[in-house]
Design a protein around this motif. Structure first.
Motif, PDB file in Angstrom:
ATOM      1  N   GLY A 163       0.554  -1.286  -0.008  1.00 44.46           N
ATOM      2  CA  GLY A 163      -0.335   0.108  -0.321  1.00 44.46           C
ATOM      3  C   GLY A 163       0.779   1.596  -0.111  1.00 44.46           C
ATOM      4  O   GLY A 163       0.413   2.286   0.577  1.00 44.46           O
ATOM      5  N   CYS A 164       1.817   1.328  -0.285  1.00 46.31           N
ATOM      6  CA  CYS A 164       2.763   1.988   0.028  1.00 46.31           C
ATOM      7  C   CYS A 164       2.269   2.964  -1.236  1.00 46.31           C
ATOM      8  O   CYS A 164       1.914   3.209  -2.090  1.00 46.31           O
ATOM      9  N   LEU A 198       4.283   4.431  -5.569  1.00 46.62           N
ATOM     10  CA  LEU A 198       3.371   4.615  -6.942  1.00 46.62           C
ATOM     11  C   LEU A 198       3.375   6.637  -7.534  1.00 46.62           C
ATOM     12  O   LEU A 198       3.934   6.360  -8.031  1.00 46.62           O
ATOM     13  N   SER A 221      -1.841  10.848  -4.876  1.00 47.35           N
ATOM     14  CA  SER A 221      -2.623  10.146  -5.901  1.00 47.35           C
ATOM     15  C   SER A 221      -3.976  10.511  -6.454  1.00 47.35           C
ATOM     16  O   SER A 221      -4.799  10.328  -7.341  1.00 47.35           O
ATOM     17  N   PRO A 252      -2.494  10.987 -10.258  1.00 51.34           N
ATOM     18  CA  PRO A 252      -2.095  10.103 -11.478  1.00 51.34           C
ATOM     19  C   PRO A 252      -1.141  11.152 -12.589  1.00 51.34           C
ATOM     20  O   PRO A 252      -0.027  12.249 -12.893  1.00 51.34           O
ATOM     21  N   PRO A 279       0.827   4.610   4.624  1.00 56.60           N
ATOM     22  CA  PRO A 279      -0.001   3.697   5.683  1.00 56.60           C
ATOM     23  C   PRO A 279       1.139   3.183   6.764  1.00 56.60           C
ATOM     24  O   PRO A 279       0.255   3.387   8.408  1.00 56.60           O
ATOM     25  N   CYS A 284      -2.390   4.036   8.793  1.00 54.16           N
ATOM     26  CA  CYS A 284      -4.146   3.832   8.309  1.00 54.16           C
ATOM     27  C   CYS A 284      -3.862   2.544   7.689  1.00 54.16           C
ATOM     28  O   CYS A 284      -3.223   1.968   7.338  1.00 54.16           O
ATOM     29  N   SER A 322      -3.737  -0.325   4.788  1.00 55.22           N
ATOM     30  CA  SER A 322      -2.684  -0.258   3.473  1.00 55.22           C
ATOM     31  C   SER A 322      -3.410   0.388   2.620  1.00 55.22           C
ATOM     32  O   SER A 322      -3.675   1.468   1.172  1.00 55.22           O
ATOM     33  N   ASN A 323      -5.244  -0.529   2.694  1.00 53.45           N
ATOM     34  CA  ASN A 323      -5.948   0.191   1.403  1.00 53.45           C
ATOM     35  C   ASN A 323      -6.523   1.891   1.014  1.00 53.45           C
ATOM     36  O   ASN A 323      -6.927   1.774   0.390  1.00 53.45           O
ATOM     37  N   THR A 356      -4.692   4.256   0.856  1.00 52.69           N
ATOM     38  CA  THR A 356      -3.275   4.825   0.783  1.00 52.69           C
ATOM     39  C   THR A 356      -3.840   6.192  -0.555  1.00 52.69           C
ATOM     40  O   THR A 356      -4.186   7.377   0.019  1.00 52.69           O
ATOM     41  N   ILE A 357      -4.937   6.114  -1.467  1.00 52.10           N
ATOM     42  CA  ILE A 357      -5.600   7.361  -2.654  1.00 52.10           C
ATOM     43  C   ILE A 357      -6.700   7.486  -2.231  1.00 52.10           C
ATOM     44  O   ILE A 357      -5.859   8.990  -1.699  1.00 52.10           O
ATOM     45  N   LYS A 358      -7.201   7.019  -0.865  1.00 46.92           N
ATOM     46  CA  LYS A 358      -8.015   8.115  -0.290  1.00 46.92           C
ATOM     47  C   LYS A 358      -7.902   9.094   0.597  1.00 46.92           C
ATOM     48  O   LYS A 358      -8.042  10.392   0.976  1.00 46.92           O
ATOM     49  N   ARG A 401      -6.257  12.366  -1.244  1.00 45.69           N
ATOM     50  CA  ARG A 401      -7.609  12.681  -1.820  1.00 45.69           C
ATOM     51  C   ARG A 401      -8.203  13.968  -0.443  1.00 45.69           C
ATOM     52  O   ARG A 401      -8.307  15.235  -1.162  1.00 45.69           O
ATOM     53  N   ARG A 436       6.026  -3.331   6.032  1.00 41.58           N
ATOM     54  CA  ARG A 436       4.717  -3.915   6.485  1.00 41.58           C
ATOM     55  C   ARG A 436       4.968  -5.436   5.652  1.00 41.58           C
ATOM     56  O   ARG A 436       4.767  -5.023   4.387  1.00 41.58           O
ATOM     57  N   PRO A 465       0.854  -0.409  -6.523  1.00 42.66           N
ATOM     58  CA  PRO A 465       1.843   0.351  -6.335  1.00 42.66           C
ATOM     59  C   PRO A 465       3.057  -1.214  -6.634  1.00 42.66           C
ATOM     60  O   PRO A 465       4.158  -0.725  -6.454  1.00 42.66           O
ATOM     61  N   CYS A 511      -2.431  -5.316  -0.561  1.00 45.79           N
ATOM     62  CA  CYS A 511      -2.448  -4.308   0.053  1.00 45.79           C
ATOM     63  C   CYS A 511      -4.127  -3.953   0.018  1.00 45.79           C
ATOM     64  O   CYS A 511      -4.275  -2.978   0.799  1.00 45.79           O
ATOM     65  N   GLY A 512      -5.265  -3.995  -1.355  1.00 40.96           N
ATOM     66  CA  GLY A 512      -6.565  -3.908  -1.113  1.00 40.96           C
ATOM     67  C   GLY A 512      -6.654  -2.353  -1.873  1.00 40.96           C
ATOM     68  O   GLY A 512      -7.713  -2.157  -1.723  1.00 40.96           O
ATOM     69  N   ILE A 513      -5.964  -2.072  -1.913  1.00 42.23           N
ATOM     70  CA  ILE A 513      -6.256  -0.691  -2.334  1.00 42.23           C
ATOM     71  C   ILE A 513      -6.988  -1.078  -3.804  1.00 42.23           C
ATOM     72  O   ILE A 513      -7.759  -0.049  -4.302  1.00 42.23           O
TER      73      ILE A 513
END
Lengths: 310, 294
Positions: free
Chosen positions: A27-28, A32, A195, A197, A223, A228, A230-231, A233-235, A238, B48, B254, B276-278
């Motif tokens: 989730g980094c 990205l 978030s 691109p 994250p 928070c 890891s999913n 990240t984008i939220k 934003r 992680r 990622p 990660c589930g993004i």
């Protein structure tokens, strides 16, 4: 959302300049951001990368994730090395008829940019080298285990600025790196966020065209350090923009443009309450942060409005 | 020099699973019992999901002066079931020592994989943690297995430390610990067996000492050889009937491991996916669900 923009991801080149198999946390957001930067930079690039997360995760010796020329430098000299490479290229052109247009890029985290490497960055910008500096700001020294940096936000709990009975975590406000870069009167300074691109890629493309130094500051969601999921990240990125905590703007030859100007900002709680590092904050702290955020946001907004009036 | 009465423990886990907390709790409990104890992680980038180590030294009699990492442990505790096939967890484990593994596999099955002059204990800590704690974090659960097999610390002294560390959540953690205590299966020493020589994926990679002067890596993008897919606890599954082929999952991955197939739908390369589930979070039509690894 316009229907066409849904399919916008397809417009991005599928060519990657960083390989999979890098060792970033799941989730980094920083890797990205680096991916988008590199997509925009393309092949004709030489990267000088300061020590930090992105260096650690991309080159676990004897492996490398890089598919463009890349050199690992120390915390303090990423910009100095980039200056040297740029001068070397100039000499090659002058003496040996080298013709390819190569862009030199220095990269670093917030620690390498705002703390340890600030002197070499300032020097390189002052000398006017033709290079881009990209700062991936994840708001602390994450790869060594979340130590505070001068970009750590007010109130955040880190391992060296922990929250507890005697302290509420980080008690200083963030250093405004974009303003410091702009004070060098360079042609192009921009802030962006992992978030967004297309925003990152547009800004890098603009910076490539500049002859001289340019500075891009990218908020990169972490994250692990922000505590928070890891999913998210984008939220989270934003939310940083939508609450006004991280305004995205450009300074072109001293002229400010606010790229995302929301009619109404979300309250900062929306952002703070989702992160473990802000969990300890009480109402007063939040109110204080809200006030400061609005202050800073309006400052940028006024500067941007001033340009329009001219 | 390490004294004879010092017990050394090595914890194998993944970043975020709480191996360091396990080691800390063990040391604090031992100190509570008027023993001497140390707990420390191995220094390195904290990522992680990546394999990590933590160490303990416990002595009933003498202060511990050694500060180096544990090379020849008496006890090895493995928090993540995937690690036993990934790294040599029994490296340096002393004859007569203990290997304690969190796994859904049976003890005979695991024993066929390892053979050496030490004892094996198996507990399905992941299922216990998911049931009682509702998360797959097995650090406190595995403490139950450690206490059952070796008795280096007492469960009552652990109780106190849990209360200090976790507050209101201590009760569930202690319950998980007790359940692991009750369900851990122990085997006796299996001696005389031929020691299996196993090679691990990491050992097949090039070594840093083989690089040319200046540490120049000439093989571009060779991290591709490295499997980061075994870091994941869950993986994405696509429901193609809802997919509109927009590619947002691929854009926000990622690991850069989601790509479009020939039929136009997207799939993740499980070799790199870290779970990660993004993609599932960002999908417009919510056609991606994250499924727990078996």
């Amino acid at each position: 959302m316009e229907t066409l923009s849904i399919y916008a991801p397809k417009l991005i080149t599928s060519r990657e300049y960083i390989a999979s198999g890098h060792r970033a946390c799941s989730g980094c957001g920083e890797v990205l951001a680096m991916r988008y930067v590199c997509k925009a930079l393309g092949r004709n690039t030489i990267i000088s990368n300061a020590t930090g997360c992105m260096e650690i995760i991309s080159t676990p010796l004897p492996q490398t994730a890089w598919e463009v020329p890349w050199i690992h430098t120390l915390f303090e000299n990423a910009s100095a090395v980039a200056s040297g490479i740029e001068c070397g290229l100039k000499a090659l052109k002058r003496k040996h008829g080298y013709t390819r247009e190569v862009k030199v890029v220095a990269m670093g985290g917030d620690g390498a940019t705002a703390d340890i490497g600030l002197q070499s960055l300032s020097g390189a910008m002052e000398r006017g080298h033709d290079f881009i500096y990209v700062c991936y700001d994840n708001e602390a020294y994450m790869n060594t285990g979340i130590q505070r940096s001068s970009e750590t936000p007010f109130g955040a709990s880190t391992t060296t600025a922990p929250s507890g009975k005697a302290s509420m975590g980080q008690h200083t406000w963030q250093k405004n790196m974009a303003a410091i870069a702009a004070a060098h009167e360079i042609q192009y300074v921009a802030t962006s966020c992992s978030s967004y691109p297309f925003d990152i890629m547009t800004k890098v493309e603009k910076a490539i065209k500049i002859k001289g130094p340019s500075y891009i500051h990218i908020l990169s969601v972490c994250p692990t350090g922000w505590r928070c999921p890891s999913n998210s990240t984008i939220k989270m990125g934003r939310l940083a923009v939508e609450t006004g905590i991280f305004p995205m703007y450009e300074i072109e030859n001293g002229k400010y443009t606010l790229n995302i100007d929301l009619p109404k900002l979300r309250p900062v709680e929306d952002y703070l309450k989702l992160q473990g590092r802000f969990r300890h904050l009480d109402k007063d702290n939040t109110a204080e942060i809200q006030e400061k955020v609005l202050d800073e946001y309006n400052k940028v907004k006024r500067l941007a409005a001033g340009n329009k009036a001219k | 020099m390490k004294r004879e009465d010092t017990i050394e423990i090595r914890w194998h886990g993944r970043g975020g699973q709480g191996a360091v907390t396990s080691a800390e709790l063990t040391a604090l409990s031992a100190i509570h019992e008027n023993k001497f104890a140390q707990a420390f992680p191995s220094f390195g980038p904290e990522r992680r999901g990546a394999p990590v180590l933590a160490f303990n030294r416990i002595s009933a009699e003498h202060p511990i002066r050694v500060r180096s990492s544990v090379i020849k442990p008496d006890i090895v505790v493995v928090l993540d079931p995937g690690l036993v096939t990934l790294i040599n967890v029994v490296d340096g484990l002393k004859p007569g020592g203990w290997l304690i593994v969190n796994s859904t596999r049976s003890i005979d099955d695991l024993q066929s994989e390892f053979s050496g002059d030490w004892k094996l204990a198996v507990v399905d800590a992941s299922s216990i943690a998911r049931e009682l704690l509702r998360v797959n974090i097995v650090n406190t659960t595995m403490l139950g297995a450690l206490i059952k097999t070796t008795g280096v610390i007492n469960i009552d002294s652990l109780k106190e430390q849990l209360e200090v560390k976790f507050g209101a959540r201590a009760k569930a953690n202690l319950e998980a610990c007790r359940k692991a205590f009750a369900t851990t299966v122990i085997s006796s020493i299996k001696t005389g067996g031929q020691k299996k020589v196993r090679t691990f994926a990491v050992e097949n990679l090039a070594k840093w000492s083989e690089l040319p002067v200046g540490c120049v890596v000439t093989d571009v993008g060779n991290t591709k050889q490295f499997c980061t897919g075994d870091w994941k606890a869950q993986h994405p599954v696509w429901n193609d009937s809802k997919c509109i082929k927009c590619g947002i999952c691929s854009l926000f991955c990622p690991e850069f491991c989601i790509s479009q197939q020939k039929d136009g739908y997207f799939r993740a390369n499980e070799f790199y996916c870290k779970g990660c589930g993004i993609c599932a979070q960002e999908c417009w039509t919510q056609c991606i669900t994250m499924v727990e690894e078996a």
